[in-house]
Write a protein that holds these residues in place. Structure first.
Motif, mmCIF file in Angstrom:
data_model
loop_
_atom_site.group_PDB
_atom_site.id
_atom_site.type_symbol
_atom_site.label_atom_id
_atom_site.label_comp_id
_atom_site.label_asym_id
_atom_site.label_seq_id
_atom_site.Cartn_x
_atom_site.Cartn_y
_atom_site.Cartn_z
ATOM 1 N N LEU A 93 41.716 43.358 45.759
ATOM 2 C CA LEU A 93 42.991 43.255 45.037
ATOM 3 C C LEU A 93 44.176 43.569 45.940
ATOM 4 C CD1 LEU A 93 42.627 44.909 41.544
ATOM 5 C CD2 LEU A 93 43.690 42.730 42.024
ATOM 6 N N LEU A 94 44.022 44.623 46.759
ATOM 7 C CA LEU A 94 45.109 45.015 47.663
ATOM 8 C C LEU A 94 45.408 43.878 48.627
ATOM 9 C CD1 LEU A 94 44.075 48.709 48.411
ATOM 10 C CD2 LEU A 94 46.073 47.955 47.117
ATOM 11 N N GLU A 96 44.876 40.732 48.118
ATOM 12 C CA GLU A 96 45.557 39.674 47.354
ATOM 13 C C GLU A 96 47.046 40.002 47.183
ATOM 14 O OE1 GLU A 96 43.830 38.589 43.584
ATOM 15 O OE2 GLU A 96 41.819 38.537 44.415
ATOM 16 N N ALA A 97 47.326 41.304 47.055
ATOM 17 C CA ALA A 97 48.719 41.725 46.832
ATOM 18 C C ALA A 97 49.489 41.850 48.147
ATOM 19 C CB ALA A 97 48.747 43.037 46.068
ATOM 20 N N GLY A 98 48.808 41.599 49.266
ATOM 21 C CA GLY A 98 49.495 41.578 50.553
ATOM 22 C C GLY A 98 49.447 42.885 51.326
ATOM 23 N N LEU A 99 48.545 43.793 50.944
ATOM 24 C CA LEU A 99 48.419 45.061 51.665
ATOM 25 C C LEU A 99 47.092 45.037 52.445
ATOM 26 C CD1 LEU A 99 50.258 47.612 51.616
ATOM 27 C CD2 LEU A 99 48.611 48.642 50.075
#
Ligand code: SF4
Ligand code: SF4
Lengths: 149, 222
Positions: A93-94, A96-99
């Motif tokens: 998820l991170l 995907e969120a750009g982290l």
């Protein structure tokens, strides 16, 4: 201590039955671990939900390390295996969120492995030093600076 | 129950483009049970969206709310204030929930945050399987309770096809052949003779092929 290290914070969720005891032992043994690590005691890594990791990053952590018992020796049988799957999901998820997903990591140590824990914490600190402060953290700091000026 | 799966964060970011104040709205019924759109998933997806907003400088605010059921007016009312305050709603309800919200808020953009997949069951922890395609005229009684419409890849009512290998489906060997299951089940309940009758083509009129369906119950109307 480098300036990058000074600015960053790494949250270490440590299971009370192993990693937390190992951190205690590290203290008794006078083993040093990086000063930007903040240890949080948890009843079992299986108690940690995906949103705990997400919120930690949202609230300014630059890295999160989850330290549970060695596989096969969880006090609650499979809490650490549950945690491993949740950590993997949160990493996805991170990303995907750009982290960078390397900002989150799970390790396994026994209560007696003070040295191993310290090595993992140092490795984590090195990873975060290499990645630099979290982009969320930076934006937050900038916003704070802006609101002050 | 209705089973759904979340869209990816990049997909959601793309869908939400241009909005500054988004409400992530969860549903406490089916999608909570299938771990796609309940309170916890709302919290996780809202968090991921806030992180994405900050890493990509998108500058939008994300708030969260979960109501008991998105497909029911009584519960939708409870979201009125939060919906009014937002400039778009990202619904984590099933497709019906999303449309129910959109119908009640004609001037508010309402988007689907999930892909609604099927009617199914929790097979084991973390695994959901499809069991019913809502064909509108159930024939389960003919097939020992195993649905050929949903579980046979070719929807065969007089199966198996020639490709059934041992107990596997030729379309995907990871799946059991539905017709093997039907045979075993009818045998174990002593109804194998049912397979001796040839089933006539199914009337698909009551299915979605006839357009969206409505049920009217006069005994419940006021
Ligand atoms: S026969 Fe139709 S209604 Fe019955 S289980 Fe299959 S798809 Fe669903
Ligand atoms: S192998 Fe069985 S389940 Fe698969 S298409 Fe043929 S009859 Fe249907």
């Amino acid at each position: 201590m480098s300036s990058a290290k000074k600015e960053t914070t790494i949250v270490a969720f440590c299971c009370i039955y192993c990693a937390y005891a190992a951190a205690d032992l590290a203290g008794s043994m006078r083993l040093q671990y990086p000063s930007n690590i903040r240890i949080l005691r948890t009843p079992c890594t299986g108690r940690l939900e995906v949103e705990y990791f997400m919120k930690a990053f949202e609230d300014g952590a630059d890295g999160v390390i989850v330290a549970g018992c060695e596989e096969g020796s969880c006090h609650f049988k499979e809490g650490n295996l549950v945690a491993k799957r949740r950590v993997n999901y949160a990493k996805k998820l991170l990303a995907e969120a750009g982290l960078e997903s390397d900002r989150l990591r799970m390790v396994n140590v026994s209560a007696a492995s003070a040295r191993k824990l310290v090595d993992y914490l140092k490795e984590m600190a090195a990873t975060i030093e290499k990645l630099g402060p979290s982009p969320l953290h930076t934006v937050k700091q900038l916003a704070r600076q802006e609101s002050k000026s | 129950m209705i089973v759904a799966e979340r869209k990816t964060i990049p997909e959601l970011i793309d869908i939400l483009q241009g909005h500054k104040n988004v409400l992530v709205l969860g549903c406490g019924t089916c999608v909570t049970v299938c771990l796609a759109g309940g309170e916890r998933e709302v919290s996780i997806i809202a968090s991921a969206l806030r992180i994405a907003s900050r890493t990509q400088n998108l500058d939008f605010k994300v708030s969260e709310l979960t109501i008991e059921r998105q497909c029911d007016n009584i519960f939708i009312e409870q979201a009125a204030e939060a919906i009014d305050k937002s400039d778009a709603v990202l619904s984590l309800g099933c497709g019906a929930g999303v449309q129910a919200i959109a119908e009640r808020y004609p001037r508010k953009p309402v988007y689907a945050g999930l892909n609604t997949k099927f009617l199914g069951i929790l097979e084991e922890r973390g695994i959901w399987t499809e069991k019913c395609a809502a064909c509108g005229a159930c024939v389960l009684h003919e097939y020992g309770g195993i649905c050929p419409v949903t579980r046979c890849a070719k929807h065969m009512l007089n199966g198996p096809c020639g490709g059934s290998k041992e107990d596997r489906c030729e379309v995907n060997p990871d799946r059991p052949c539905a017709w093997q299951l039907i045979y075993q089940r009818l045998k174990s309940i002593g109804q194998l003779q049912k397979l001796e009758q040839v089933t006539m083509p199914k009337n698909w009129g009551p299915s979605l092929s006839g357009g969206p369906r409505t049920i009217i119950r006069d005994d419940h109307r006021i």
